[in-house]
Design an enzyme around this catalytic site. Structure first.
Site: not given
Length: 599
Positions: A297-300
């Site tokens: 998963l990407d954060k932003t």
């Protein structure tokens, strides 16, 4: 065709009971022949495309029944076949209803202001900046911003959430929403072809025309089943000398649960995910989702909101928080930076009156300075603003700053004025959503962010992921995916930005966050979350697993029953007419079971 077969069967049966047996045979023959002719024409068309299906068995059984002098059996097969086709069409339509409902909501026209007058125009004529009147009950034709005190919208078509949403002046409103409150003005932000709902419609149309790997597998097995049917029918005739046994075998095998159950179940599952705001582009992606064990998963924009928000204002002694925010936002009216937008939004929320900036000079990515109320004001990073100071220090304001915070410094007339703390907050449902993904069967969750490594580590620790890493470029995320896939794990990538597109394309399952995400990420992903939230993704994984299980159950049980009936027919225990009726019962049961994926 169903009406023809039913009419022939009814008239023939009535004639037979009244003693006109010869005329009954003619009626049954006439009730069979048009259905057989239509079926043969359909087979010719599919053969030209290179497809061979189990419709051939239906044609063989009807032809054999007429050739062997068993028109009643042929008429029953014609009735069962046409009825099965109608049932399959109904089931497929029922399975697609949620996606079809999405397509049916597309707006065609809009009311646009031309000066002070209103004109009804086609939505293709809408341009960014156009001011539109949205009337009660209308579907928003394009994405835009509310130009009224408030707007009350039903966004259930996009989010699956039935609770109305209240948007304030200046808030973004998405196409596909329905106005359930008072009329309001909408300022278009993009053309209709680039709007949120237009993108959803394109994805839905592609999804409806797709074919799942399981369905293609069913086609291959269908050919094997066709060969088995012909061999078993021939063997039954050869060993018994009774041609009716061969006919009964053909009748019982018409049609096959294999080609009915799988497409109905897969489309049902895709429709079910669409209902909760998860658009699966094709059946193959739904099947792959059922096998996912690792999520990257990407954060932003994925685990966080993707937008910096003002979380704290730290003024110097003798200065109020509103003074700090008002002066910073006033100067930032001259900037197009995303941080400036966050400050302006916070000032609007506090209903602060801003002053016009003059003599503004901006250093890209660092800050700007100019005149506010005849006083020299500087706003930007601490290093930028410190360089503008003639005395004083920000040190008293910098204690206990959050690790993942961004600070904006403000100086007035060369003296420190205050600090504004901004954070890209973790989504309220992020921890719960990750727990739900684990409950759905995922065994490893990785946070891969382009943000600073210390920020990624802090967010990962807070959310309890298995591994966190920051400071990544697009190629670094691709390398992480390659490493995880090398461990024979089915990997899902979830992201929302253009920089996530390569990783989304490489993943076994690519998930783009929100229909408003970058176009590149939505195109590269196999799944698009129509709602800007993670929660529906875990539900979609559960739906995918259940859909595959239902499809396999239908195939195994349906084929088992069909094979048992074929063997019984080959041994002489099941006459042709009774065999046709039994097979129709099996088909109905299989389709009804496949439709369970809608629930």
């Amino acid at each position: 065709m169903l009406a023809i077969a039913l009419t022939g069967l009814s008239i023939g049966t009535a004639l037979w009971f009244t003693g006109f047996g010869t005329n009954a045979d003619l009626a049954w023959t006439l009730g069979t022949t048009p259905v057989l002719a239509g079926l043969l024409w359909q087979i010719i068309i599919t053969l030209r495309r290179g497809d061979v299906g189990l419709d051939v068995v239906a044609a063989l059984s009807m032809s054999a029944a007429l050739a062997f002098g068993e028109p009643l059996a042929g008429n029953v097969v014609a009735l069962m076949y046409s009825g099965g086709q109608l049932l399959e069409t109904f089931a497929a339509g029922r399975a697609r209803q949620e996606m079809t409902a999405l397509l049916g909501r597309v707006a065609r026209t809009a009311m646009r202001y031309d000066g002070t007058r209103l004109h009804e125009i086609d939505i293709t004529a809408i341009s960014p900046g156009d001011r539109l009147l949205i009337r009660h009950g209308e579907v928003l034709p394009v994405d835009g911003h509310v130009a009224a005190e408030q707007a009350e919208l039903d966004m259930s078509a996009l989010t699956g959430e039935s609770i109305p949403v209240h948007l304030a002046d200046g808030a973004e409103a998405l196409s596909g929403s329905t106005l359930i409150g008072a009329p309001f003005d909408l300022v278009a932000s993009r053309p209709a072809a680039e709007s949120t709902y237009a993108g959803i419609v394109r994805l839905v149309e592609a999804a409806q025309s797709s074919k799942a790997p399981m369905a293609r597998m069913a086609d291959r097995y269908a050919m094997g089943f066709l060969l088995l049917t012909v061999i078993l029918a021939g063997a039954a005739w050869a060993f018994s000398g009774d041609h009716l046994r061969a006919l009964a075998v053909l009748v019982v095998a018409t049609p096959c649960p294999l080609i009915l159950a799988v497409p109905v179940a897969i489309i049902s599952g895709m429709s079910r995910t669409a209902r909760i705001g998860v658009l699966v582009k094709n059946g193959g992606m739904l099947e792959a989702l059922a096998d996912v064990r690792t999520a990257v998963l990407d954060k932003t924009g994925t685990l966080t909101g993707g937008q910096a928000e003002v979380t704290e204002i730290r003024p110097m002694p003798g200065i109020t928080q509103d003074d700090v925010l008002r002066r910073a936002a006033s100067l930032d009216q001259a900037s197009g930076h995303v941080v400036a937008a966050a400050l302006l939004q916070a000032a609007a929320a506090r209903k602060l009156t801003l002053s016009p900036p003059t003599n503004v000079v901006e250093t890209a990515g660092e800050g700007l300075h100019g005149q506010i109320d005849d006083r020299t004001t500087a706003v930007g990073s601490r290093s930028y603003v410190i360089a503008q100071l003639t005395g004083g220090s920000f040190d008293p304001l910098t204690t206990d700053l959050p690790v993942d915070a961004m600070t904006v410094a403000i100086a007035v007339d060369g003296r420190p004025f205050g600090l504004i703390v901004l954070q890209d907050r973790i989504r309220p449902d992020a921890r719960q959503s990750l727990d739900a993904l684990r409950a759905a069967g995922l065994t490893r969750i990785i946070l891969a962010s382009g943000d600073r490594d210390d920020i990624a580590q802090a967010v990962g620790t807070d959310l309890g992921v298995d591994f966190s890493v920051g400071g990544l470029h697009p190629e670094d995320k691709v390398a992480i995916l390659r490493r995880e896939k090398a461990n024979n794990a089915k990997v899902m990538m979830v992201g929302d930005g253009i920089n996530d597109a390569p990783a989304l394309a490489l993943a076994d399952v690519g998930v783009a966050m929100g229909a408003r995400g970058a176009a590149a990420s939505s195109e590269a992903a196999g799944i698009v979350l129509l709602v800007d939230a993670l929660a529906p993704l875990a539900k979609a994984v559960t739906i995918a697993k259940r859909t595959r299980r239902i499809a396999l159950e239908s195939v195994v049980v349906g084929l088992g029953l069909s094979l048992a009936a074929m063997i019984a027919a080959a041994l002489g225990y099941l006459p042709p007419v009774q065999g046709a009726l039994l097979q129709e019962v099996i088909d109905v049961a299989v389709i009804l079971n496949a439709l369970r994926a809608l629930r």
